[in-house]
Scaffold this motif. Structure first.
Motif, PDB file in Angstrom:
ATOM      1  N   GLU A   1      -4.637  -5.603  37.418  1.00 29.42           N
ATOM      2  CA  GLU A   1      -4.826  -5.562  38.744  1.00 29.42           C
ATOM      3  C   GLU A   1      -4.114  -3.993  39.053  1.00 29.42           C
ATOM      4  N   GLY A   2      -3.279  -3.549  37.952  1.00 30.47           N
ATOM      5  CA  GLY A   2      -2.694  -2.378  37.761  1.00 30.47           C
ATOM      6  C   GLY A   2      -3.413  -1.060  37.399  1.00 30.47           C
ATOM      7  N   VAL A   3      -4.784  -1.508  36.962  1.00 30.64           N
ATOM      8  CA  VAL A   3      -5.715  -0.480  36.511  1.00 30.64           C
ATOM      9  C   VAL A   3      -6.219   0.467  37.542  1.00 30.64           C
ATOM     10  N   ASN A   4      -5.976   1.695  37.176  1.00 29.79           N
ATOM     11  CA  ASN A   4      -6.384   2.625  38.293  1.00 29.79           C
ATOM     12  C   ASN A   4      -7.790   2.778  38.487  1.00 29.79           C
ATOM     13  N   ALA A   5      -8.311   2.929  39.698  1.00 29.54           N
ATOM     14  CA  ALA A   5      -9.506   3.159  40.119  1.00 29.54           C
ATOM     15  C   ALA A   5     -10.189   4.053  39.420  1.00 29.54           C
ATOM     16  N   ASP A   6      -9.591   5.086  39.053  1.00 29.44           N
ATOM     17  CA  ASP A   6     -10.190   6.011  37.974  1.00 29.44           C
ATOM     18  C   ASP A   6      -9.985   5.963  36.729  1.00 29.44           C
ATOM     19  N   ALA A   7      -9.567   4.803  36.152  1.00 27.77           N
ATOM     20  CA  ALA A   7      -9.235   4.456  34.848  1.00 27.77           C
ATOM     21  C   ALA A   7     -10.451   4.830  33.871  1.00 27.77           C
ATOM     22  N   LEU A   8     -11.714   4.242  34.343  1.00 24.71           N
ATOM     23  CA  LEU A   8     -12.904   4.332  33.583  1.00 24.71           C
ATOM     24  C   LEU A   8     -13.077   6.103  33.354  1.00 24.71           C
ATOM     25  N   GLY A   9     -12.907   6.523  34.559  1.00 27.40           N
ATOM     26  CA  GLY A   9     -13.195   8.132  34.340  1.00 27.40           C
ATOM     27  C   GLY A   9     -12.052   8.830  33.388  1.00 27.40           C
ATOM     28  N   ASP A  10     -11.043   8.301  33.474  1.00 27.93           N
ATOM     29  CA  ASP A  10      -9.891   8.656  32.482  1.00 27.93           C
ATOM     30  C   ASP A  10     -10.333   8.705  30.953  1.00 27.93           C
ATOM     31  N   LEU A  11     -10.866   7.342  30.424  1.00 23.84           N
ATOM     32  CA  LEU A  11     -11.581   7.135  29.393  1.00 23.84           C
ATOM     33  C   LEU A  11     -12.409   7.922  29.116  1.00 23.84           C
ATOM     34  N   GLN A  12     -13.492   8.338  30.226  1.00 24.49           N
ATOM     35  CA  GLN A  12     -14.541   9.273  29.836  1.00 24.49           C
ATOM     36  C   GLN A  12     -13.971  10.563  29.669  1.00 24.49           C
ATOM     37  N   THR A  13     -13.065  11.153  30.376  1.00 30.02           N
ATOM     38  CA  THR A  13     -12.395  12.285  29.943  1.00 30.02           C
ATOM     39  C   THR A  13     -11.863  12.605  28.599  1.00 30.02           C
ATOM     40  N   LYS A  14     -10.933  11.466  28.366  1.00 27.53           N
ATOM     41  CA  LYS A  14     -10.407  11.304  26.959  1.00 27.53           C
ATOM     42  C   LYS A  14     -11.484  11.592  25.725  1.00 27.53           C
ATOM     43  N   GLY A  15     -12.548  11.145  26.102  1.00 24.07           N
ATOM     44  CA  GLY A  15     -13.514  10.955  24.947  1.00 24.07           C
ATOM     45  C   GLY A  15     -14.327  12.255  24.983  1.00 24.07           C
ATOM     46  N   ARG A  16     -14.249  13.357  25.836  1.00 22.89           N
ATOM     47  CA  ARG A  16     -15.118  14.367  26.120  1.00 22.89           C
ATOM     48  C   ARG A  16     -15.021  15.279  25.123  1.00 22.89           C
ATOM     49  N   PRO A  17     -13.710  15.549  24.478  1.00 25.08           N
ATOM     50  CA  PRO A  17     -13.631  16.509  23.256  1.00 25.08           C
ATOM     51  C   PRO A  17     -14.672  15.936  22.041  1.00 25.08           C
ATOM     52  N   ALA A  18     -14.847  14.651  21.735  1.00 25.39           N
ATOM     53  CA  ALA A  18     -15.627  14.280  20.873  1.00 25.39           C
ATOM     54  C   ALA A  18     -17.023  14.493  21.017  1.00 25.39           C
ATOM     55  N   ILE A  19     -17.465  14.225  22.325  1.00 24.77           N
ATOM     56  CA  ILE A  19     -18.721  14.489  22.858  1.00 24.77           C
ATOM     57  C   ILE A  19     -19.087  15.924  22.436  1.00 24.77           C
ATOM     58  N   SER A  20     -17.957  16.735  22.790  1.00 26.74           N
ATOM     59  CA  SER A  20     -18.419  18.254  22.663  1.00 26.74           C
ATOM     60  C   SER A  20     -18.511  18.481  21.168  1.00 26.74           C
ATOM     61  N   ALA A  21     -17.539  18.039  20.452  1.00 29.40           N
ATOM     62  CA  ALA A  21     -17.853  18.273  18.871  1.00 29.40           C
ATOM     63  C   ALA A  21     -18.986  17.994  18.405  1.00 29.40           C
ATOM     64  N   GLN A  22     -19.595  16.852  18.949  1.00 26.81           N
ATOM     65  CA  GLN A  22     -21.059  16.471  18.566  1.00 26.81           C
ATOM     66  C   GLN A  22     -21.880  17.224  18.913  1.00 26.81           C
ATOM     67  N   LEU A  23     -21.847  17.756  20.137  1.00 23.98           N
ATOM     68  CA  LEU A  23     -22.832  18.657  20.613  1.00 23.98           C
ATOM     69  C   LEU A  23     -22.839  19.838  19.848  1.00 23.98           C
ATOM     70  N   ALA A  24     -21.697  20.416  19.282  1.00 27.61           N
ATOM     71  CA  ALA A  24     -21.487  21.573  18.561  1.00 27.61           C
ATOM     72  C   ALA A  24     -22.349  21.416  17.103  1.00 27.61           C
ATOM     73  N   LYS A  25     -22.386  20.296  16.724  1.00 23.76           N
ATOM     74  CA  LYS A  25     -23.185  19.874  15.632  1.00 23.76           C
ATOM     75  C   LYS A  25     -24.650  19.622  15.552  1.00 23.76           C
ATOM     76  N   SER A  26     -25.054  19.235  16.690  1.00 25.03           N
ATOM     77  CA  SER A  26     -26.744  19.089  17.051  1.00 25.03           C
ATOM     78  C   SER A  26     -27.498  20.067  16.765  1.00 25.03           C
ATOM     79  N   THR A  27     -28.669  19.719  16.214  1.00 18.84           N
ATOM     80  CA  THR A  27     -29.753  20.710  15.875  1.00 18.84           C
ATOM     81  C   THR A  27     -30.826  20.582  16.944  1.00 18.84           C
ATOM     82  N   THR A  28     -30.690  19.506  17.802  1.00 18.83           N
ATOM     83  CA  THR A  28     -31.574  19.692  19.130  1.00 18.83           C
ATOM     84  C   THR A  28     -31.151  19.795  20.331  1.00 18.83           C
ATOM     85  N   CYS A  29     -29.908  19.626  20.837  1.00 20.54           N
ATOM     86  CA  CYS A  29     -29.342  19.869  21.792  1.00 20.54           C
ATOM     87  C   CYS A  29     -28.236  20.977  21.912  1.00 20.54           C
TER      88      CYS A  29
END
Length: 372
Positions: free
Chosen positions: A19-47
């Motif tokens: 019950e103590g889980v923040n309503a934005d906790a899923l968004g917090d995990l998304q924010t936490k993973g954003r640098p990894a997605i950005s690093a993957q984007l930098a390596k992409s040959t199509t995106c």
């Protein structure tokens, strides 16, 4: 049925531990993973960053963009089918071409190693059809299940002209194995998809009253009826909460455990699974039939969120969670182990036959999008 209700009650008790889980906790995990997605984007040959598309939650989509999305969906619904004439009598429209593909492949794409990648490709192909065939300039929105514990009064299903239509008309009906009767059960009579015509199926209906049988045993016959829904708070407060989605991501260390927990351990129909819980939140006909569920426009926002959950899970340890797969090739336990080199064919929804290994990143292969 009583034992199932007890099981869902136990699930609700378990979730109370979070019950103590923040309503934005899923968004917090998304924010936490954003640098990894950005690093993957930098390596992409199509995106590239310049081409990158951003998918948003329906409540965060502007009024103008909601109306543009609705107009594009209505365009697909009014456009003629591209399937061979007479082969699928119930597929009259281009929209129904997508339903046919899902019906044909259901037992190979639920409870299998391709569940996540197939639905990612399928949802993207639908988005492309809206853009390329119906002039839509936006992206596929998603439905954050935990954000709307009372979905009937959410901007997605409130019946306004910027919604995906309202609940079904409240009619007397009985509980099904997924839970008690909710607030609808009848035809959708409000919003942009009021009086929408359903023609395909049913094949495996889970609705009361039951829809009329299809004249063809395979469900592809012409079976004209109305879009029905039975939306209510029972499952959203027990099976698709933010706490459960956060737990899914933080507790699943392998793609096998992630997809099995997401689906409830039984493909589409596991009572405790987030995936099934969301489908049955819409309920009735056709959303309550796991073969024909794409025939409800809510399907696409639902699977936008399923894909978002996978993307967030991947981003927590991206180098080790991209080229991974688990499961077999048949929902019934037959077939062989699914491989990353296996190909997926969703024609005529999309023309490209693509290997699963090229569908595992949202910033590579045919894809170039992120979630906000």
């Amino acid at each position: 049925m009583l034992s199932l209700y007890k099981g869902i009650g136990l699930l609700a008790w378990t979730l109370s531990l979070f019950e103590g889980v923040n309503a934005d906790a899923l968004g917090d995990l998304q924010t936490k993973g954003r640098p990894a997605i950005s690093a993957q984007l930098a390596k992409s040959t199509t995106c590239t960053a310049a081409k990158l598309q951003v998918r948003k939650e329906w409540g965060d989509v502007s009024i103008a963009d909601r109306k543009a999305y609705i107009k594009a969906v209505q365009c697909l619904i009014s456009s003629p089918s591209k399937l061979p004439a007479g082969k699928f009598p119930g597929a009259v429209t281009r929209y129904e071409d997508f339903v046919v593909v899902h019906m044909q492949q259901t037992l190979k794409i639920h409870g299998t190693g391709s569940f996540l990648s197939w639905h990612r490709y399928y949802t993207w192909a639908y988005e492309q059809a809206l853009r390329n065939e119906c002039g839509y300039n936006g992206t596929q929105p998603y439905w954050d299940f935990g954000k709307w514990q009372d979905p009937e009064n959410s901007p997605i299903f409130d019946g306004s002209d910027t919604s995906l239509g309202g609940n079904g008309k409240k009619v007397s009906h009985k509980a099904t194995f997924v839970g008690p009767a909710q607030n609808g059960g009848g035809c959708v009579e409000t919003g942009p998809f009021a009086n929408m015509t359903i023609r395909l199926g049913p094949i495996s209906p889970m609705a009361d009253p039951a829809p009329p049988r299809n004249p063809k045993s395979d469900g592809f016959g012409l079976n004209t009826r109305c879009l029905r829904r039975d939306i209510g708070p029972y499952l959203p407060t027990r099976a698709t909460t933010t706490a459960q989605m956060v737990s899914l991501i933080t507790s699943s260390k392998t793609v096998g455990s992630f997809q099995d927990t997401l689906q409830g351990g039984g493909g589409f129909g596991g009572a405790g699974g987030i995936h099934a819980g969301a489908h049955f939140t819409i309920g009735s006909d056709p959303a309550g039939d796991f073969y024909t569920s794409p025939n409800d426009p809510g399907f696409w926002l639902l699977h936008g969120q399923i894909d978002r959950l996978w993307t967030i899970w991947q981003s927590q340890d991206l180098p080790n969670r991209i080229q991974v797969i688990a499961g077999g090739t048949s929902m019934m336990g037959g077939g062989v182990a699914q491989k990353l080199t296996d190909t997926l064919d969703i024609s005529p929804a999309a023309s490209m036959v693509i290997a699963i290994k090229d569908l595992v990143s949202v910033t590579d292969g045919p894809f170039c999008y992120v979630y906000e």
